[in-house]
Design a protein around this motif. Structure first.
Motif, mmCIF file in Angstrom:
data_model
loop_
_atom_site.group_PDB
_atom_site.id
_atom_site.type_symbol
_atom_site.label_atom_id
_atom_site.label_comp_id
_atom_site.label_asym_id
_atom_site.label_seq_id
_atom_site.Cartn_x
_atom_site.Cartn_y
_atom_site.Cartn_z
ATOM 1 N N ALA B 19 0.925 -1.257 0.129
ATOM 2 C CA ALA B 19 -0.020 0.011 0.212
ATOM 3 C C ALA B 19 0.805 1.537 0.075
ATOM 4 O O ALA B 19 0.522 2.385 -0.822
ATOM 5 N N ALA B 20 1.960 0.977 0.778
ATOM 6 C CA ALA B 20 2.936 2.291 0.832
ATOM 7 C C ALA B 20 3.454 2.565 -0.487
ATOM 8 O O ALA B 20 3.506 3.769 -1.104
ATOM 9 N N LEU B 21 3.826 1.623 -1.281
ATOM 10 C CA LEU B 21 4.391 1.767 -2.714
ATOM 11 C C LEU B 21 3.457 2.493 -3.660
ATOM 12 O O LEU B 21 3.716 3.231 -4.405
ATOM 13 N N ALA B 25 3.750 5.999 -5.417
ATOM 14 C CA ALA B 25 3.655 6.152 -6.950
ATOM 15 C C ALA B 25 2.807 7.247 -7.072
ATOM 16 O O ALA B 25 2.956 8.057 -8.022
ATOM 17 N N VAL B 26 1.702 7.063 -6.527
ATOM 18 C CA VAL B 26 0.482 8.077 -6.712
ATOM 19 C C VAL B 26 0.842 9.548 -6.515
ATOM 20 O O VAL B 26 0.688 10.375 -7.286
ATOM 21 N N PHE B 40 -4.880 10.559 -15.538
ATOM 22 C CA PHE B 40 -4.865 9.031 -16.020
ATOM 23 C C PHE B 40 -4.045 8.164 -15.455
ATOM 24 O O PHE B 40 -4.421 7.028 -15.100
ATOM 25 N N ALA B 41 -2.851 8.508 -15.304
ATOM 26 C CA ALA B 41 -1.715 7.660 -14.895
ATOM 27 C C ALA B 41 -2.059 7.438 -13.449
ATOM 28 O O ALA B 41 -2.007 6.049 -13.011
ATOM 29 N N LEU B 46 -3.626 3.288 -9.230
ATOM 30 C CA LEU B 46 -4.712 3.159 -8.381
ATOM 31 C C LEU B 46 -5.410 1.735 -8.658
ATOM 32 O O LEU B 46 -5.794 1.051 -7.759
ATOM 33 N N LEU B 47 -6.023 1.562 -9.864
ATOM 34 C CA LEU B 47 -6.838 0.495 -10.234
ATOM 35 C C LEU B 47 -5.998 -1.011 -9.936
ATOM 36 O O LEU B 47 -6.510 -1.744 -9.152
ATOM 37 N N VAL B 48 -4.663 -0.944 -10.711
ATOM 38 C CA VAL B 48 -4.018 -1.734 -10.384
ATOM 39 C C VAL B 48 -3.558 -2.300 -9.086
ATOM 40 O O VAL B 48 -3.642 -3.455 -8.579
#
Lengths: 292, 241
Positions: B19-21, B25-26, B40-41, B46-48
């Motif tokens: 979750a931290a990763l 990334a977000v 979009f990125a 988040l989806l993956v």
């Protein structure tokens, strides 16, 4: 004509489409958009000409116009004001961005139409069989059950018809009730039949260690060559992405990196990557023609 | 012994690390991304990031054959149902079957049946850039119905299921897929643009919600009965709840 590209190893195809679709989604630079849109259209047309033409003219072209028109009405960013609608500025940048994103969206849809023809379900099951065995088993069982359930529905319907309870017998309410009854019978049968399948799987050693799986895909010399060529072409594209060659700023004013010798190389690599299916087919065609 | 507890600690820490990763990334993409495509990125990450743990958990659990087959039977019923009503756009029983699965077999199975049945049915209808959003939305429906049922907030009565099914299909599923359309298309990520996208797809979303209510109304009682019978008869999914 056989499509030689579609006969490549699933792993190569999967890598290819993942790369091209992701690139098409994120590179908003006009040159990259044009390359992706053109090649996406050409590859899709090579797979199914009529369908691609119909899709492009009936759906993509109208969508292109609508999205280009709608974006500047919703987005008022940008420095060059063209006109005012209800006191809201319509900017050239927003118009161009709307057009570019419509091109991007069209390219992605065209690439997906190629994906749908080339990456069939059996290839996907094969690819994920080693990474996620339970999931791909689930996946392939669903694919098998769907036609099987459809056949079973016909069997049940025939039996129900025999006792006057078919989905086409009686008044409309009775018909609906009969139809639901057939579905109910199917569900019970499917769940019970699933247990039988599962017991049979267990009896044959499902889940035991050391079991191997069968596959009809072999990684041959041709796949190896294709993979190497793809990887070689991916490098310059990634290099371009990191140095900003395929970047564009739309707001507040358009700004792109000036075109240099290096950017021409990156464009060329991207074009070769996107046109790879067509070039590959042509190359195989020439090679086989020569050998006869 | 020492090593074993160490391993166990690592195992409990893994989801947190993951979750931290994802968060990292977000934040990195959201803060440093330059282009207009960063929203979009972020949504893709988040989806993956939210779907992967479910799939990994399912892989690692070593599901028994009977449960695996039962799940695939449910997915196949959803897929065949979607195919049977293909001539009416958006009239599909997938949401209803996913919700019933969540209620009877728990959130985990609800998620799987939702995500997998959508993925497979898109092999008949064509995969598109929307597929991950649809998978996520149906998976979420299954998870939510399972959790709400376990908490006692969702009853297995017809009225309660129909209300939940209609609202969640309209707002959650429609909301997520419309957000996906907005981010994919490159329209400005503003509230007014989002509302416009929602408005254009409202007729389809309404048909979808109505079909969920209809199928839940007709299917809920018999389906729940059948699945409860399977559970008691064969002792399936006893570890789920």
């Amino acid at each position: 004509m056989r499509n030689r590209f579609a006969e490549l190893h699933p792993a190569v195809l999967f890598l290819y489409f993942t790369a091209v679709i992701l690139f098409s989604m994120f590179f908003m630079h006009p040159v990259f958009l044009a390359i992706s849109l053109f090649c996406g259209f050409a590859c899709s047309a090579a797979l199914h000409l009529g369908k691609t033409l119909r899709f492009s003219f009936r759906f993509l072209l109208p969508m292109l116009l609508v999205m280009t028109a709608v974006n500047p009405l919703l987005n008022h960013r940008g420095a060059t004001i063209l006109l005012y609608v209800n006191d809201n500025p319509v900017t050239r940048e927003a118009l161009l961005y709307g057009f570019s994103s419509a091109c991007m969206f069209s390219a992605v849809l065209l690439w997906f139409s190629c994906w749908n023809t080339v990456i069939t379900s059996d290839k996907l099951v094969y690819l994920f069989g080693s990474v996620a065995p339970s999931l791909s088993l689930l996946f392939s069982m669903v694919l098998r059950f769907v036609p099987r359930f459809k056949a079973q529905i016909r069997t049940i319907e025939n039996a129900q018809k025999g006792i006057g309870k078919g989905a086409d017998q009686g008044s409309i309410f009775i018909r609906a009730k009969n139809g639901m009854n057939i579905l109910s019978i199917l569900t019970t049968w499917a769940l019970e039949n699933g247990i039988t399948t599962a017991d049979s799987m267990r009896a044959r050693g499902y889940g035991l260690a050391g079991r191997t799986s069968f596959s009809i895909y072999a990684f041959n010399k041709r796949d190896k060559t294709a993979l190497i060529v793809l990887i070689v072409m991916l490098f310059p594209v990634f290099y371009g992405a990191f140095t900003g060659e395929n970047n564009i700023r739309y707001y507040p004013s358009l700004a792109v990196k000036p075109i240099s010798f290096v950017s021409n190389l990156v464009y060329a690599a991207y074009f070769l990557l996107c046109a790879f299916p067509l070039l590959f087919n042509a190359a195989i065609e020439v090679k086989e023609h020569d050998s006869i | 012994m020492q090593q074993k507890s160490e391993q166990k600690r690592l195992k409990t820490a893994l989801p947190a690390i993951f979750a931290a990763l994802v968060f990292l990334a977000v934040i990195l993409i959201g803060a440093n991304g330059t282009g207009e495509r960063k929203y979009f990125a972020v949504s893709l990450v988040l989806l993956v990031g939210s779907m992967l743990p479910f799939f990994i958990h399912f892989e690692r659990r070593r599901t028994q054959a009977r449960e695996l087959v039962t799940l695939s039977v449910l997915c196949a019923i959803a897929v065949a149902g979607r195919a049977a009503f293909y001539m009416i756009p958006q009239f599909k029983p997938v949401a209803a079957i996913v919700i019933i699965t969540g209620v009877c077999l728990g959130p985990q199975s609800g998620f799987l049946v939702g995500a997998v049945s959508l993925f497979v049915s898109n092999f008949f209808f064509g995969q598109g850039p929307n597929t991950p959003y649809q998978m996520f939305a149906f998976g979420l429906l299954g998870v939510l119905s399972g959790i709400l049922y376990n908490r006692g907030l969702l009853k297995s009565s017809r009225a309660s299921l129909c209300l939940f099914g209609g609202l969640s299909t309209l707002l959650l599923y429609g909301g997520i897929v419309n957000l996906g359309t907005l981010l994919l298309s490159g329209l400005p990520p503003t509230l007014s643009a989002y509302l416009m996208v929602c408005l254009t797809s409202l007729p389809f979303d309404l048909i979808h919600a109505a079909s969920s209510v209809f199928f839940l109304f007709v299917l809920a009682k018999p389906m729940i009965q059948k699945m409860e019978r399977m559970k008691t008869k064969y002792g399936l999914f006893s570890s789920e709840k």
